[in-house]
Design a protein around this motif. Structure first.
Motif, PDB file in Angstrom:
ATOM      1  N   SER A 161       0.845  -1.195   0.000  1.00 30.81           N
ATOM      2  CA  SER A 161       0.000   0.000   0.000  1.00 30.81           C
ATOM      3  C   SER A 161       0.881   1.246   0.000  1.00 30.81           C
ATOM      4  CB  SER A 161      -0.933   0.000   1.221  1.00 30.81           C
ATOM      5  OG  SER A 161      -0.192   0.041   2.417  1.00 30.81           O
ATOM      6  N   SER A 163       0.677   5.850  -1.009  1.00 30.70           N
ATOM      7  CA  SER A 163      -0.106   7.010  -1.437  1.00 30.70           C
ATOM      8  C   SER A 163       0.084   7.222  -2.931  1.00 30.70           C
ATOM      9  CB  SER A 163       0.336   8.264  -0.674  1.00 30.70           C
ATOM     10  OG  SER A 163       0.130   8.104   0.712  1.00 30.70           O
ATOM     11  N   THR A 177      -5.132   5.998  -1.393  1.00 33.15           N
ATOM     12  CA  THR A 177      -4.116   4.963  -1.197  1.00 33.15           C
ATOM     13  C   THR A 177      -4.283   3.857  -2.231  1.00 33.15           C
ATOM     14  OG1 THR A 177      -4.067   5.398   1.186  1.00 33.15           O
ATOM     15  CG2 THR A 177      -3.145   3.309   0.432  1.00 33.15           C
TER      16      THR A 177
END
Length: 205
Positions: A161, A163, A177
């Motif tokens: 994960s 941004s 995200t």
């Protein structure tokens, strides 16, 4: 017609024929959409490239872990895998690695068997079940945490994960995200005797 009205009419005719600045007005309509499309393409391309690196690195790590002695070098292999993936990630990206061992390929993704006496699809009300992974309670997966033993089928799952690279999620209605997930199933080499699956009968609470 008064002089004032005549002057206004001439001014309107001049404005109608004047095309200077039209490009700027047109760009004001088209520009945001074009910029959003470009950022979206870059975002998709980066996600696909990252997923490709993730899958390739996982296959390499999986092969290294299935050989005899792989468990001893598990930390080193996991670190190498994480570094390979982080090399194409933005700062602050997180990587989660999970390993589940199954006695057979057919058990992958399967819940532990139980007798559904009340027909509600849930293991409860003292219903009997087979504790395949020997963890003392009914599980939605027959897998045992870790690499298992020789000949076991191991499910490797990695979740990444980070941004988004471009601030376009608000305009496109996307989450801020990016979450990528890849998995692979490989069988451990026959370097010893397989532990086998549990056969203990227990009861659900």
């Amino acid at each position: 017609m008064t002089k004032r009205n005549a002057h206004t009419c001439r001014l309107l005719r001049q404005l109608r024929r004047d095309t200077s600045g039209v490009t700027l007005v047109e760009f004001a309509f088209v520009g945001p959409v074009l910029i959003l499309m470009i950022m979206g393409l870059f975002d998709i391309a980066h996600s696909q490239y990252t997923l490709s690196v993730l899958q390739g690195s996982m296959q390499k790590a999986g092969r290294d872990l299935t050989v005899e002695g792989g468990a001893v070098n598990q930390t080193t292999i996991d670190t190498f895998f994480s570094n390979q993936v982080k090399a194409v990630m933005p700062n602050g990206a997180t990587i989660t690695i999970q390993k589940e061992a199954f006695s057979d390929f057919n058990d992958v993704g399967q819940a532990e068997d139980f007798t559904d006496t009340n027909g509600d699809g849930i293991c409860n009300a003292n219903e009997p079940y087979i504790d395949t992974n020997n963890n003392g309670s009914w599980s939605a997966s027959k897998g045992r945490t870790g690499l298992g033993s020789a000949r076991d089928a191991v499910l490797y799952t990695a979740t990444v994960s980070y941004s988004r690279l471009f601030p376009m999620q608000g305009l496109a209605g996307l989450p801020s995200t990016v979450i990528l997930k890849a998995s692979s199933v490989l069988r451990n080499q026959p370097y010893g005797v397989q532990a086998g699956k549990g056969t203990t009968r227990r009861n659900c609470p």
